[in-house]
Design a protein around this motif. Structure first.
Motif, PDB file in Angstrom:
ATOM      1  N   GLN A   3       0.875  -1.303   0.089  1.00  0.00           N
ATOM      2  CA  GLN A   3      -0.112   0.098   0.063  1.00  0.00           C
ATOM      3  C   GLN A   3       0.853   1.111  -0.049  1.00  0.00           C
ATOM      4  OE1 GLN A   3      -2.637  -0.657   3.258  1.00  0.00           O
ATOM      5  NE2 GLN A   3      -4.584  -0.536   1.743  1.00  0.00           N
ATOM      6  N   GLN A   4       2.031   1.167   0.688  1.00  0.00           N
ATOM      7  CA  GLN A   4       3.162   2.258   0.725  1.00  0.00           C
ATOM      8  C   GLN A   4       4.272   1.775   0.447  1.00  0.00           C
ATOM      9  OE1 GLN A   4       1.917   4.100   4.481  1.00  0.00           O
ATOM     10  NE2 GLN A   4       2.398   2.401   5.776  1.00  0.00           N
ATOM     11  N   GLN A  54      -2.155  -1.706  -8.147  1.00  0.00           N
ATOM     12  CA  GLN A  54      -1.707  -0.459  -7.249  1.00  0.00           C
ATOM     13  C   GLN A  54      -0.589   0.157  -8.104  1.00  0.00           C
ATOM     14  OE1 GLN A  54      -1.890   0.574  -3.262  1.00  0.00           O
ATOM     15  NE2 GLN A  54      -0.170   1.573  -3.350  1.00  0.00           N
TER      16      GLN A  54
END
Length: 272
Positions: A132-133, A213
């Motif tokens: 996600q990061q 993503q």
């Protein structure tokens, strides 16, 4: 178009084309442009490649844009770092295509965006990957290509030792290392990655996928050396014609064949 370029139509006013040369008429002055441009670039299939039909989608697009002004374009394929260096030093009329970087803007003029890019992380299906990061990649080794930038946030994470980046000279080397487990993930533009896997590395293509993503949504540009007195006129001409290509839908047609596994399709190369 982005802000500031609406005045181009006023500045250009009139494009004058004669034979194998082009003249750009702007506010009472005339700049004579060459009939042939040499543009440096690097290997980045399916967008750019010396052995690709028409040398790739972006090469074809740039060539066709300048052809509207009766200017022929010849591409010279070099290692990316040399393509940049030689263009800054005036050996080439332009270099294609590059993302924005402040240090490059000191010596080069940026065109309007030529290409929209989407960088993702590719990984082995046998080793599930989720992020996600960027801190989620701490302790992993990311495969990258020499001369690439993956955006200021990623670059800062590498500089601060949050991410381990191991670079090599080509996209193919990176995917081979990924298949062998020598890097954990590969950062690459999605169309470039799937072109490489499907067209050049079918032996490992089914073992590799990507995380949806995006790492980076990016634009790339044609760069003209400021040291060349013709660069400003060439850039204005290119931007004007590129805008016409976008407005009439012709631009989009260049990318119709560029599908990826993300859309459930297989990349179909351009026909010669």
């Amino acid at each position: 178009m982005r802000s500031g370029l609406g005045s181009i139509w006023i500045v250009l006013g009139l494009l004058c084309f004669f034979g194998q040369s082009a003249k750009l008429c702007a506010e009472g002055s005339v700049t004579t442009l060459p009939g042939t441009l040499e543009i440096s670039t690097g290997e980045w299939p399916p967008f750019l490649g010396e052995g690709l039909p028409e040398q790739g989608v972006i090469a074809r697009l740039i060539r066709d844009i300048f052809a509207e002004a009766n200017i022929n374009v010849q591409f010279t394929f070099l290692p990316w770092s040399r393509a940049m260096r030689d263009t800054v030093n005036g050996k080439y009329a332009a270099t294609a295509v590059w993302m924005f970087a402040e240090d490059r803007a000191q010596n080069l003029l940026y065109s309007e965006p030529v290409l929209d890019e989407k960088f993702v992380f590719f990984y082995r299906k046998s080793q599930p990957f989720y992020w996600q990061q960027l801190t989620d990649l701490q302790g992993m080794v990311v495969g990258g290509v020499s001369g690439y930038s993956y955006g200021p946030v990623f670059d800062a994470a590498v500089k601060n030792h949050i991410i381990g980046l191991d670079i090599v000279g080509s996209v193919e080397q990176n995917f081979r290392r990924l298949a062998l487990g020598r890097v954990d993930v590969v950062a690459e533009e999605i169309s470039v990655g799937y072109h490489m896997l499907q067209q050049r590395m079918p032996d490992i293509a089914n073992s590799i996928t990507h995380h949806p993503q995006p790492l980076l949504i990016n634009q790339s540009f044609l760069l003209f050396p400021k040291a060349n007195p013709q660069s400003e006129a060439l850039n204005l001409l290119f931007n004007t014609l590129l805008q016409e290509f976008r407005a009439n839908g012709r631009y989009d047609s260049y990318f119709d064949t560029l599908t990826t596994a993300e859309s459930g399709s297989v990349y179909q190369p351009l026909q010669p």
